[in-house]
Design a protein around this motif. Structure first.
Motif: not given
Length: 308
Positions: A219, A250-254, A267, A269, A278
């Motif tokens: 990521q 942007s970064k995600t925790n998904i 959105r 992803l 994202e």
């Protein structure tokens, strides 16, 4: 009254313009050297470099040699008899040109040398996840970006800043560093510092074919790659045979499988080797970049699919 020091300024793009203005305001500039005019666009209308446009507005004499070793051009520079030659975002100068300066010829480079020598220092600093970068003024030598260091400016790199945004930030700081460097050279009270060759890293020119996103990367690596190439030449990927430039993420925790995308609640992803990114801004083929909300308003494809 302006200082009597004779200064020649050499540069081409917008990055060099604030420095040109600042130096001219404080010292005056004897001549500007920039690239020859070029035909541009479908109508092949002649276009000027950003530096020439500004020099014309400031009524500064302009030289536009096709070859920097041209004898007539070298003779013109010798006739001006400059104390200092300032080079910002220009071409590689031959020794017979930069050695004309009585005090010194110096360059402002967009990195903390010896890191990121080459054409794309701002891009590579972001792509490689650096947290600090800056500018370096150095005395010109025979090998590109290897001269002895005069001054440096340091700045932090925000984790979401793009290459374009950092370029604009450094562009104005380059003007300050130019003035500081000229003041230093005029004073004569300085000791140039040799670059540590063991720390040298390259920043070569970036080509479109090297801008394709590898979704199997992490990521952080993908996020840095995308912002390091934004807004130009821009990272890209393909859905159903169509190319899309990814302008901002942007970064995600998904968690999603690498390369798989999911569209939900306006959105988009995309999976990587670990956590998904994202997409915030995107540019469809042959169109302008738009927000992901604008893009999804016209989306007629699948809600789940794969980036190639």
């Amino acid at each position: 009254m302006k200082n009597k020091t004779k200064i020649i300024f050499m540069g081409t793009p917008e990055f060099a313009v604030p420095s040109l203005v600042a130096i001219n305001d404080k010292y005056g500039i004897s001549a500007v050297v920039t690239t020859p005019d070029k035909p541009k666009g479908r109508g092949l209308k002649i276009s000027y470099s950003a530096v020439k446009e500004k020099a014309l507005s400031l009524d500064i004499p302009i030289l536009q040699p096709s070859k920097l070793k041209d004898e007539e051009f070298i003779a013109e520079i010798k006739k001006i008899d400059p104390d200092i030659i300032v080079v910002i975002a220009f071409r590689i100068l031959p020794k017979e040109l930069y050695s004309i300066a009585k005090i010194a010829a110096f360059n402002i480079h967009g990195s903390l040398l010896p890191k990121y020598r080459g054409a794309a220092p701002i891009n590579y600093a972001i792509i490689n996840g650096e947290q600090i970068t800056g500018l370096t003024s150095f005395v010109l030598g025979e090998k590109v970006d290897t001269g002895n260091i005069l001054l440096q400016y340091h700045c932090n790199i925000d984790e979401n800043i793009t290459a374009g945004e950092l370029h604009n930030q450094l562009m104005y700081q380059a003007a300050n560093l130019s003035i500081q460097t000229i003041d230093l050279l005029i004073s004569g009270d300085y000791t140039p510092i040799m670059q540590d060759e063991s720390l040298a890293t390259p920043a070569p020119k970036i080509f479109r074919e090297n801008c394709r996103i590898n979704w199997n990367s992490s990521q952080s690596a993908i996020h840095n790659f995308i912002r390091g190439l934004s807004p130009y030449p821009c990272a890209w990927s393909i859905i159903d045979g169509k190319q899309y430039k990814i302008v901002r993420t942007s970064k995600t925790n998904i968690k999603l499988d690498a390369g798989k995308y999911s569209i939900k609640d306006n959105r988009m992803l995309v999976g990587t080797a670990d956590m998904a990114v994202e997409i915030i801004e995107i540019q469809p083929e042959n169109k302008k970049n738009i927000t992901i909300k604008e893009f999804l308003n016209g989306w007629r494809g699948q809600l789940n699919g794969t980036f190639e």
